[in-house]
Write a protein that holds these residues in place. Structure first.
Motif, PDB file in Angstrom:
ATOM      1  N   HIS A 369       0.846  -1.202   0.000  1.00 25.90           N
ATOM      2  CA  HIS A 369       0.000   0.000   0.000  1.00 25.90           C
ATOM      3  C   HIS A 369       0.878   1.248   0.000  1.00 25.90           C
ATOM      4  O   HIS A 369       1.986   1.250   0.540  1.00 25.90           O
ATOM      5  CB  HIS A 369      -0.915   0.025   1.234  1.00 25.90           C
ATOM      6  CG  HIS A 369      -2.061  -0.932   1.164  1.00 25.90           C
ATOM      7  ND1 HIS A 369      -2.161  -2.040   1.986  1.00 25.90           N
ATOM      8  CD2 HIS A 369      -3.149  -0.961   0.370  1.00 25.90           C
ATOM      9  CE1 HIS A 369      -3.264  -2.704   1.708  1.00 25.90           C
ATOM     10  NE2 HIS A 369      -3.888  -2.065   0.726  1.00 25.90           N
ATOM     11  N   PHE A 370       0.355   2.314  -0.573  1.00 22.59           N
ATOM     12  CA  PHE A 370       1.063   3.590  -0.687  1.00 22.59           C
ATOM     13  C   PHE A 370       1.002   4.337   0.641  1.00 22.59           C
ATOM     14  O   PHE A 370      -0.083   4.635   1.136  1.00 22.59           O
ATOM     15  CB  PHE A 370       0.413   4.408  -1.808  1.00 22.59           C
ATOM     16  CG  PHE A 370       1.018   5.769  -2.043  1.00 22.59           C
ATOM     17  CD1 PHE A 370       2.368   6.010  -1.859  1.00 22.59           C
ATOM     18  CD2 PHE A 370       0.212   6.825  -2.477  1.00 22.59           C
ATOM     19  CE1 PHE A 370       2.915   7.262  -2.094  1.00 22.59           C
ATOM     20  CE2 PHE A 370       0.746   8.084  -2.723  1.00 22.59           C
ATOM     21  CZ  PHE A 370       2.099   8.300  -2.523  1.00 22.59           C
ATOM     22  N   ARG A 371       2.149   4.632   1.211  1.00 19.17           N
ATOM     23  CA  ARG A 371       2.207   5.455   2.425  1.00 19.17           C
ATOM     24  C   ARG A 371       2.594   6.874   2.009  1.00 19.17           C
ATOM     25  O   ARG A 371       3.600   7.086   1.326  1.00 19.17           O
ATOM     26  CB  ARG A 371       3.231   4.913   3.425  1.00 19.17           C
ATOM     27  CG  ARG A 371       3.199   5.683   4.753  1.00 19.17           C
ATOM     28  CD  ARG A 371       4.112   5.056   5.778  1.00 19.17           C
ATOM     29  NE  ARG A 371       3.892   5.666   7.087  1.00 19.17           N
ATOM     30  CZ  ARG A 371       4.838   6.235   7.836  1.00 19.17           C
ATOM     31  NH1 ARG A 371       6.099   6.238   7.428  1.00 19.17           N
ATOM     32  NH2 ARG A 371       4.544   6.759   9.000  1.00 19.17           N
ATOM     33  N   PHE A 372       1.802   7.859   2.444  1.00 18.63           N
ATOM     34  CA  PHE A 372       2.025   9.221   1.969  1.00 18.63           C
ATOM     35  C   PHE A 372       1.618  10.236   3.029  1.00 18.63           C
ATOM     36  O   PHE A 372       0.953   9.914   4.018  1.00 18.63           O
ATOM     37  CB  PHE A 372       1.232   9.486   0.684  1.00 18.63           C
ATOM     38  CG  PHE A 372      -0.255   9.299   0.838  1.00 18.63           C
ATOM     39  CD1 PHE A 372      -1.067  10.359   1.228  1.00 18.63           C
ATOM     40  CD2 PHE A 372      -0.845   8.077   0.609  1.00 18.63           C
ATOM     41  CE1 PHE A 372      -2.434  10.196   1.378  1.00 18.63           C
ATOM     42  CE2 PHE A 372      -2.215   7.903   0.751  1.00 18.63           C
ATOM     43  CZ  PHE A 372      -3.005   8.968   1.138  1.00 18.63           C
ATOM     44  N   GLU A 373       2.039  11.480   2.805  1.00 21.81           N
ATOM     45  CA  GLU A 373       1.607  12.629   3.598  1.00 21.81           C
ATOM     46  C   GLU A 373       0.947  13.618   2.645  1.00 21.81           C
ATOM     47  O   GLU A 373       1.427  13.828   1.528  1.00 21.81           O
ATOM     48  CB  GLU A 373       2.790  13.295   4.294  1.00 21.81           C
ATOM     49  CG  GLU A 373       3.493  12.413   5.315  1.00 21.81           C
ATOM     50  CD  GLU A 373       4.696  13.111   5.928  1.00 21.81           C
ATOM     51  OE1 GLU A 373       4.985  14.261   5.505  1.00 21.81           O
ATOM     52  OE2 GLU A 373       5.347  12.525   6.795  1.00 21.81           O
ATOM     53  N   ARG A 374      -0.132  14.229   3.093  1.00 23.97           N
ATOM     54  CA  ARG A 374      -0.820  15.223   2.250  1.00 23.97           C
ATOM     55  C   ARG A 374      -0.196  16.601   2.444  1.00 23.97           C
ATOM     56  O   ARG A 374      -0.002  17.047   3.573  1.00 23.97           O
ATOM     57  CB  ARG A 374      -2.306  15.276   2.592  1.00 23.97           C
ATOM     58  CG  ARG A 374      -3.080  14.099   2.017  1.00 23.97           C
ATOM     59  CD  ARG A 374      -4.543  14.457   1.837  1.00 23.97           C
ATOM     60  NE  ARG A 374      -5.273  13.391   1.184  1.00 23.97           N
ATOM     61  CZ  ARG A 374      -5.360  13.240  -0.113  1.00 23.97           C
ATOM     62  NH1 ARG A 374      -4.765  14.107  -0.916  1.00 23.97           N
ATOM     63  NH2 ARG A 374      -6.054  12.248  -0.641  1.00 23.97           N
ATOM     64  N   LYS A 377      -3.097  19.536  -2.093  1.00 28.72           N
ATOM     65  CA  LYS A 377      -3.758  18.511  -2.883  1.00 28.72           C
ATOM     66  C   LYS A 377      -2.818  17.376  -3.273  1.00 28.72           C
ATOM     67  O   LYS A 377      -3.256  16.388  -3.861  1.00 28.72           O
ATOM     68  CB  LYS A 377      -4.352  19.135  -4.149  1.00 28.72           C
ATOM     69  CG  LYS A 377      -5.486  20.131  -3.872  1.00 28.72           C
ATOM     70  CD  LYS A 377      -6.084  20.641  -5.160  1.00 28.72           C
ATOM     71  CE  LYS A 377      -7.239  21.605  -4.890  1.00 28.72           C
ATOM     72  NZ  LYS A 377      -7.831  22.110  -6.147  1.00 28.72           N
ATOM     73  N   LYS A 378      -1.529  17.516  -2.962  1.00 29.89           N
ATOM     74  CA  LYS A 378      -0.552  16.517  -3.368  1.00 29.89           C
ATOM     75  C   LYS A 378      -0.380  15.453  -2.289  1.00 29.89           C
ATOM     76  O   LYS A 378      -0.497  15.716  -1.093  1.00 29.89           O
ATOM     77  CB  LYS A 378       0.802  17.178  -3.673  1.00 29.89           C
ATOM     78  CG  LYS A 378       0.782  18.064  -4.906  1.00 29.89           C
ATOM     79  CD  LYS A 378       2.177  18.589  -5.210  1.00 29.89           C
ATOM     80  CE  LYS A 378       2.193  19.444  -6.482  1.00 29.89           C
ATOM     81  NZ  LYS A 378       3.555  19.937  -6.789  1.00 29.89           N
ATOM     82  N   ARG A 379      -0.069  14.238  -2.739  1.00 32.68           N
ATOM     83  CA  ARG A 379       0.250  13.135  -1.832  1.00 32.68           C
ATOM     84  C   ARG A 379       1.744  12.850  -1.970  1.00 32.68           C
ATOM     85  O   ARG A 379       2.198  12.375  -3.011  1.00 32.68           O
ATOM     86  CB  ARG A 379      -0.571  11.892  -2.161  1.00 32.68           C
ATOM     87  CG  ARG A 379      -2.070  12.143  -2.114  1.00 32.68           C
ATOM     88  CD  ARG A 379      -2.849  10.843  -2.176  1.00 32.68           C
ATOM     89  NE  ARG A 379      -2.584  10.082  -3.382  1.00 32.68           N
ATOM     90  CZ  ARG A 379      -3.064   8.864  -3.609  1.00 32.68           C
ATOM     91  NH1 ARG A 379      -3.812   8.273  -2.680  1.00 32.68           N
ATOM     92  NH2 ARG A 379      -2.805   8.232  -4.727  1.00 32.68           N
ATOM     93  N   ILE A 380       2.498  13.130  -0.916  1.00 28.92           N
ATOM     94  CA  ILE A 380       3.946  13.012  -0.957  1.00 28.92           C
ATOM     95  C   ILE A 380       4.368  11.685  -0.331  1.00 28.92           C
ATOM     96  O   ILE A 380       3.937  11.335   0.765  1.00 28.92           O
ATOM     97  CB  ILE A 380       4.614  14.188  -0.212  1.00 28.92           C
ATOM     98  CG1 ILE A 380       4.103  15.525  -0.770  1.00 28.92           C
ATOM     99  CG2 ILE A 380       6.132  14.096  -0.326  1.00 28.92           C
ATOM    100  CD1 ILE A 380       4.367  15.740  -2.231  1.00 28.92           C
TER     101      ILE A 380
END
Length: 479
Positions: A369-374, A377-380
């Motif tokens: 699964h993709f782990r990200f920070e918002r 509007k971008k998911r980093i």
């Protein structure tokens, strides 16, 4: 000007408020004509019920409003502000009478107020998720109760989170205004309770206090930040709170003791116990398709909640070479396919230059699964934790068993850790052949995303290093 009143029950219900608002719009009742009532009781001075308002001959069906407003209303209604319903109806009236783009004006007083209410509810929701502590019910097996005092009406909003997180046990959360119970099958809501209805303490709390005292790092103590993240009003819900005054008081002495302690030579590393190469037990675990279907419903770690979907491996079932990356990126999360984003395009370029057909390789990731920070509007991309890698490792091992490749190439440190173990050092061991316990040969190199993160003047050198490591795939494995 006639006045009317309408009662919303329960007052945090979006459906109940929306039904009342639709009726008011249909009867052309302006915001200043409508009193929003809460609770069951009525007063002698209450205006007549909205149900008795005359229907307008020219009334038309209420216009659609943006989805963002519905989501905002659902959040704001959980706030305890007695004026929240009239605020939302005033905004609804304005959007259906010529100001459809109202939410796009962040300086509008109504929008500002609604956003502030929603932010307070979201903050309260976060605190409830973080600070609820279940205690075992004496005399009952696998039954737990927690007491919590939220600032707002958020029990219905947060209950599904606890249902997903604690599906395997029976539990109840009591608050002064509302309770919720999970019997293993369905959620049931009821009236509020008293703190005396919840157990005071259980045997696990002493273990938790011992653990907390041992992981508390006095050198990183920041009381201001701690009070922001863990306000004192929540301490009564937390078993570790009784330790905090002493831990904070003694932090300075413990830091000095650590500073004065004589340095010791590093101890010899104890060899890591070999982990059996076993995949997850699934009903259809005898095929890649069965594994892919099972992984689509994986709940082994929290990463599945914000992600769009599980990104499983792809490639020939009898591939001789398997490439293992770290985790899906934004493009992979949206498409459901591995290595289709910028890093995947760089990998394609290197393989093409080396004359290696990507379609002959099996490509997958250590974390599914993709782990990200918002950020707006971008998911980093955010690096996965060890717990995420360990939770996904059974899926990776099962893929290795099914494909049975002769060579495994690990792209990046996280992939190398998942395949070769926690003692693997990418800087030290990059490009060197290793042998797994089942005889499979493999090596590790940098992840193509690492190349993309390099400064422009260093990127070409990084790419050449990456490509030269992949060139080993055209050579026979050596010791």
């Amino acid at each position: 000007m006639s006045r009317w009143s309408v009662r919303v029950d329960p007052p945090w219900s979006l459906n109940a408020w929306r039904d009342a608002a639709r009726l008011a719009l249909q009867r052309q009742v302006m915001p200043e004509q409508l009193d929003w009532l809460h609770g069951d009781g009525g007063g002698l001075l209450d205006a007549p019920s909205l149900q008795h308002a005359p229907a307008e001959a020219t009334a038309t069906r209420a216009a659609a409003v943006p989805k963002a407003f519905i989501e905002l209303a659902a959040t704001c209604l959980c706030h305890r502000d007695p004026h929240r319903m009239s605020l939302l109806y005033r905004m609804l009236w304005r959007m259906t009478h010529g100001e459809r783009g109202l939410l796009g004006n962040p300086t509008d007083p109504d929008v500002l107020r609604a956003m502030a209410l929603a932010q307070a509810v979201r903050r309260d929701t976060h605190k409830m998720k973080a600070f609820v502590r279940f205690r075992e019910v004496p005399g009952q097996q696998d039954a737990f109760i927690a007491w919590f005092e939220p600032d707002h009406h958020i029990v219905d909003r947060v209950a599904p989170f606890f249902e997903r997180r604690f599906t395997g046990m029976r539990w109840a959360i009591l608050t002064p205004y509302r309770s919720v119970r999970w019997d293993g099958q369905a959620l049931a809501f009821g009236p509020g309770g008293k703190q005396a209805d919840a157990p005071v303490e259980d045997a696990r709390e002493e273990l938790w206090r011992t653990y907390y005292a041992n992981i508390f790092n006095p050198a990183r103590l920041n009381t201001r930040m701690m009070q922001q993240e863990k306000p004192a009003k929540y301490w009564k819900h937390l078993p570790e709170a009784s330790l905090l005054p002493t831990l904070v008081r003694d932090a300075g002495d413990r830091v000095q003791e650590m500073h004065d302690r004589e340095a010791r030579a590093p101890q010899r590393r104890i060899p890591e116990r070999s982990i059996p190469m076993r995949g997850p037990a699934t009903a259809s675990g005898d095929s890649l398709d069965g594994l892919r279907d099972a992984a689509a419903n994986c709940r082994r770690c929290p990463l599945w909640e914000p992600a769009t979907q599980t990104v499983f491996g792809e490639g020939p079932r009898d591939a001789q070479v398997m490439l293992v990356g770290e985790q899906p990126g934004d493009s992979e999360d949206l498409s459901g396919h591995p290595f289709v984003g910028p890093a995947g395009q760089l990998l394609n370029q290197a393989l093409q230059e080396l004359g290696i057909d990507r379609s002959t390789l099996y490509l997958t990731n250590a974390v599914k699964h993709f782990r990200f920070e918002r950020r707006g509007k971008k998911r980093i991309h955010s690096k996965p934790q060890v717990t995420h890698i360990n939770a996904c490792r059974p899926w990776l091992i099962a893929e290795i068993q099914q494909v049975n490749p002769k060579v495994i190439v690990c792209l990046g440190a996280s992939a190398a850790r998942a395949v070769f173990g926690s003692g693997f050092n990418l800087t030290r061991d990059r490009g060197r052949w290793h042998t797994l316990e089942d005889g499979t040969r493999g090596f590790a190199t940098v992840h193509p995303s690492w190349v993309l993160r390099q400064d422009p003047e260093k990127r070409d050198a990084g790419y050449q290093l990456f490509r030269e490591d992949l060139r080993r795939l055209k050579e026979p494995p050596t010791s």
